[in-house]
Write an enzyme that holds these catalytic residues in place. Structure first.
Site, short mmCIF file in Angstrom:
data_model
loop_
_atom_site.label_atom_id
_atom_site.label_comp_id
_atom_site.label_asym_id
_atom_site.label_seq_id
_atom_site.Cartn_x
_atom_site.Cartn_y
_atom_site.Cartn_z
N PRO A 13 0.80 -1.23 0.00
CA PRO A 13 0.00 0.00 0.00
C PRO A 13 0.83 1.28 0.00
O PRO A 13 1.84 1.38 0.70
CB PRO A 13 -0.80 -0.09 1.30
CG PRO A 13 -0.88 -1.54 1.59
CD PRO A 13 0.38 -2.15 1.06
N ARG A 21 4.94 12.31 -3.09
CA ARG A 21 4.62 12.86 -1.76
C ARG A 21 5.73 12.47 -0.79
O ARG A 21 6.41 11.47 -0.99
CB ARG A 21 3.31 12.29 -1.20
CG ARG A 21 2.17 12.22 -2.17
CD ARG A 21 1.12 13.29 -1.89
NE ARG A 21 0.18 13.32 -3.01
CZ ARG A 21 -0.89 12.53 -3.10
NH1 ARG A 21 -1.16 11.69 -2.14
NH2 ARG A 21 -1.68 12.61 -4.16
N TYR A 26 10.81 9.36 1.81
CA TYR A 26 10.92 8.24 0.87
C TYR A 26 11.68 8.57 -0.42
O TYR A 26 11.81 7.71 -1.28
CB TYR A 26 9.53 7.70 0.54
CG TYR A 26 8.85 7.11 1.77
CD1 TYR A 26 9.37 5.97 2.38
CD2 TYR A 26 7.73 7.70 2.33
CE1 TYR A 26 8.79 5.43 3.51
CE2 TYR A 26 7.13 7.16 3.46
CZ TYR A 26 7.67 6.04 4.05
OH TYR A 26 7.08 5.50 5.18
N ALA A 80 3.17 -0.72 4.94
CA ALA A 80 2.68 -0.77 6.32
C ALA A 80 2.13 -2.16 6.69
O ALA A 80 2.10 -2.52 7.87
CB ALA A 80 1.60 0.28 6.52
N ARG A 110 13.06 4.16 13.12
CA ARG A 110 11.81 4.95 13.08
C ARG A 110 10.92 4.59 14.29
O ARG A 110 11.40 4.09 15.29
CB ARG A 110 11.12 4.72 11.73
CG ARG A 110 12.00 5.15 10.54
CD ARG A 110 11.29 4.99 9.22
NE ARG A 110 10.13 5.87 9.13
CZ ARG A 110 9.19 5.77 8.18
NH1 ARG A 110 9.32 4.84 7.24
NH2 ARG A 110 8.17 6.59 8.16
#
Ligand code: CA2
Length: 149
Positions: A13, A21, A26, A80, A110
């Site tokens: 996803p 974005r 990323y 995710a 993270r």
């Protein structure tokens, strides 16, 4: 002459948003650019990649089930779903194909919810933190292990 090795590349996803974005997290490379790099790398090994991206867990499960009929290995960035999906872990285990898990970011540096992966225990290897190079390094590792048997 044996058939060339075939690898299913799975993107989970939101990875379709790469390069459009949140470039600070990323990067600026798009998913089609990553897929092109993987196709070139595979060609150097005399191998082939088929790439698949979906935002839907069930569609990813269906594609991975199908791969056991034709693929020699799976390279996966489940996004995710890495941190939530028992269904993806189960289908990867069920294919009995070698799996390499990759992540663009260093998930261990993270948030703590990204530190656990449901997939790593059924993977041959895991590569994190090298941006788009994670995919290329993962593909090399997978093809090397397939070639060496
Ligand atoms: O670092 C990775 O490759 C991740 O698999 C990326 C996932 C994240 O949930 C994992 O913890 C680590 C997120 C993919 C979302 O990608 C986006 C790309 C551009 C804009 C927004 C999201």
């Amino acid at each position: 002459m044996p058939d060339s090795l075939r690898v299913l590349v799975v993107h989970g996803p939101n990875l379709n948003l790469l390069g459009t974005r949140e470039p600070e997290i990323y990067g600026e490379t798009t998913l089609p650019e990553i897929d092109d790099r993987l196709a070139s790398e595979a060609k150097e090994w005399g191998a082939e990649v088929e790439t698949f991206q979906s935002n839907h867990e069930g569609a990813l499960v269906d594609r991975i089930q199908d791969a056991s009929g034709w693929a020699d290995g799976i390279l996966i960035n489940a996004g995710a779903l890495t941190h939530t999906s028992v269904a993806l872990r189960d289908v990867l285990a069920a294919t009995d194909l070698p799996v390499v898990e990759v992540h663009l970011s260093n998930v261990h540096a993270r948030e703590s919810f990204r530190h656990h992966s449901y997939l790593s225990a059924v993977a041959t290897g895991v590569i994190v933190g090298f941006g788009p190079d994670s995919y290329v390094l993962g593909l090399r590792g997978l093809l090397d292990s397939l070639t060496r048997g």
